[in-house]
Design an enzyme around this catalytic site. Structure first.
Site, mmCIF file in Angstrom:
data_model
loop_
_atom_site.group_PDB
_atom_site.id
_atom_site.type_symbol
_atom_site.label_atom_id
_atom_site.label_comp_id
_atom_site.label_asym_id
_atom_site.label_seq_id
_atom_site.Cartn_x
_atom_site.Cartn_y
_atom_site.Cartn_z
ATOM 1 N N ASP A 153 -1.240 -6.585 5.525
ATOM 2 C CA ASP A 153 -2.252 -7.506 4.981
ATOM 3 C C ASP A 153 -1.580 -8.741 4.379
ATOM 4 O O ASP A 153 -2.261 -9.681 3.965
ATOM 5 C CB ASP A 153 -3.176 -6.814 3.977
ATOM 6 C CG ASP A 153 -2.445 -6.311 2.752
ATOM 7 O OD1 ASP A 153 -1.193 -6.357 2.721
ATOM 8 O OD2 ASP A 153 -3.132 -5.861 1.807
ATOM 9 N N SER A 154 -0.239 -8.763 4.382
ATOM 10 C CA SER A 154 0.494 -9.979 4.019
ATOM 11 C C SER A 154 0.100 -11.128 4.950
ATOM 12 O O SER A 154 0.379 -12.291 4.660
ATOM 13 C CB SER A 154 2.005 -9.743 4.086
ATOM 14 O OG SER A 154 2.362 -9.140 5.310
ATOM 15 N N ASP B 118 -2.568 -2.053 8.315
ATOM 16 C CA ASP B 118 -2.726 -2.037 6.853
ATOM 17 C C ASP B 118 -4.209 -2.074 6.492
ATOM 18 O O ASP B 118 -4.931 -2.997 6.901
ATOM 19 C CB ASP B 118 -2.040 -3.302 6.300
ATOM 20 C CG ASP B 118 -1.328 -3.051 4.999
ATOM 21 O OD1 ASP B 118 -1.404 -1.930 4.469
ATOM 22 O OD2 ASP B 118 -0.676 -3.998 4.509
ATOM 23 N N LYS C 80 -1.924 2.251 6.741
ATOM 24 C CA LYS C 80 -1.206 2.259 5.457
ATOM 25 C C LYS C 80 -2.203 1.908 4.359
ATOM 26 O O LYS C 80 -3.090 1.077 4.573
ATOM 27 C CB LYS C 80 -0.053 1.248 5.464
ATOM 28 C CG LYS C 80 0.672 1.142 4.110
ATOM 29 C CD LYS C 80 1.954 0.353 4.205
ATOM 30 C CE LYS C 80 1.774 -1.147 4.114
ATOM 31 N NZ LYS C 80 1.117 -1.628 2.879
ATOM 32 N N GLU D 242 -2.446 1.453 -0.197
ATOM 33 C CA GLU D 242 -1.649 1.258 -1.418
ATOM 34 C C GLU D 242 -2.107 2.182 -2.544
ATOM 35 O O GLU D 242 -3.312 2.319 -2.797
ATOM 36 C CB GLU D 242 -1.767 -0.201 -1.885
ATOM 37 C CG GLU D 242 -1.152 -1.179 -0.904
ATOM 38 C CD GLU D 242 -1.187 -2.628 -1.407
ATOM 39 O OE1 GLU D 242 -1.599 -2.864 -2.558
ATOM 40 O OE2 GLU D 242 -0.790 -3.511 -0.625
ATOM 41 N N GLU E 51 8.052 -0.598 -2.549
ATOM 42 C CA GLU E 51 8.242 -2.052 -2.615
ATOM 43 C C GLU E 51 8.695 -2.466 -4.022
ATOM 44 O O GLU E 51 8.033 -2.139 -5.028
ATOM 45 C CB GLU E 51 6.927 -2.767 -2.252
ATOM 46 C CG GLU E 51 7.058 -4.289 -2.287
ATOM 47 C CD GLU E 51 5.908 -5.033 -1.631
ATOM 48 O OE1 GLU E 51 5.013 -4.385 -1.051
ATOM 49 O OE2 GLU E 51 5.916 -6.270 -1.699
HETATM 50 O O1 KIV Z 1 1.529 -6.295 4.008
HETATM 51 C C1 KIV Z 1 2.749 -6.153 4.093
HETATM 52 O O2 KIV Z 1 3.454 -6.948 4.714
HETATM 53 C C2 KIV Z 1 3.337 -5.010 3.415
HETATM 54 C C3 KIV Z 1 4.830 -4.897 3.413
HETATM 55 C C4 KIV Z 1 5.429 -5.888 2.493
HETATM 56 C C5 KIV Z 1 5.278 -3.525 3.115
HETATM 57 O O3 KIV Z 1 2.639 -4.206 2.890
#
Ligand code: KIV
Length: 262
Positions: A42-43, A81, A110, A112, A179
């Site tokens: 989600d970055s 994500d 994934k 959090e 992280e």
């Molecule tokens: O969204 C992302 O890029 C991440 C990584 C930094 C692990 O969660």
């Protein structure tokens, strides 16, 4: 790389490499590389869409990027994500959000944090959806954490992160992102867990590493956190290519007859 290779690699002490990727063309490059797995993180809300946090990512945006990556990297294991709040609703909505990423081409999702997510993780795993955990700096909680900073500095925080990581493994996660946590803590967690840890800013002792595509390729000269190593000066290289193109066009050097149709 298949799901069981995460565990196999940890047991054989072979490091796991993960990179984020968000689009079809870049995914084709990753597909041709030795990288083990792709995280459609989600970055992307920040590095692809220019937001200052990841909170702007939505389920449909994540599914759109996941689908593009899945088409470009058919041979790689893809982790999608789950975006902000998408897995903090009722069970049915949470499962729908995970299902959307899987249908878009992810092989796992994934999410959090541990607290409040454990039952969902078990349910997803029992439903055929592998889940990667994520602890430490969890950017979706940026407004609770008060900024992008190293987590687990105090003994209390370290104990919490340690017990959260055990809880995530117990709930069924196949691996865990750590992280921005102190290396010693990452080492301790990696030693204790059977599932592999994937570090970013977590030192050398995790079972694998993940980096953001734009960071590893040096696409932002202003982003220089301590944990980052740039494997290319992408910004300068691309800027130079663009300037060469501009100079040649304005000087009448491109196109020539070689690049023209008769
Ligand atoms: O969204 C992302 O890029 C991440 C990584 C930094 C692990 O969660």
């Amino acid at each position: 790389m298949k799901i069981f290779d995460f565990l196999n690699k940890k047991q054989s002490k072979i490091k796991i490499t993960v990179v984020t990727c968000y689009d079809y063309t870049s995914a084709q490059i990753v597909n041709s590389s030795s990288i083990d797995a792709i995280l459609v993180g989600d970055s992307l809300a920040m590095v692809m869409h220019g937001n200052s946090t990841t909170l702007a990512a939505t389920e449909s945006l994540m599914a759109l990027h996941t689908a593009a990556v899945a088409k470009g990297a058919p041979d790689k294991f893809i982790i999608g994500d789950l975006p902000f709040l998408s897995y903090r609703k009722d069970l049915s909505s949470n499962v729908t959000a995970a299902g959307e990423l899987m249908r878009a081409g992810a092989h796992s999702v994934k999410l959090e944090g541990a607290r409040g997510n454990l039952d969902l993780i078990s349910h997803l795993v029992d439903s055929g959806i592998p889940v990667m955990g994520h602890l430490g700096l969890t950017p979706q909680s940026i407004n609770q954490l008060g900024g992008f900073k190293v987590q687990g500095r105090t003994n209390k925080e370290q104990d919490q992160l340690f017990s959260d990581s055990l809880a995530l493994e117990k709930a069924g996660c196949f691996s865990l992102v750590l992280e921005c946590v102190p290396s010693k803590l990452a080492h301790k967690i990696s030693q204790e867990l059977k599932i592999p840890t994937i570090g970013i800013g977590a030192g050398p002792d995790t079972d694998g590493q993940v980096l953001v595509w734009q960071d590893l390729l040096g696409m932002n000269p202003k982003f220089n956190p301590k944990f980052l190593k740039k494997y290319m000066q992408g910004f300068e290289l691309m800027q130079s290519a663009l300037n060469s193109y501009h100079s040649e066009v304005t000087a009448g050097q491109f196109p020539t007859f070689k690049e023209s149709y008769e």
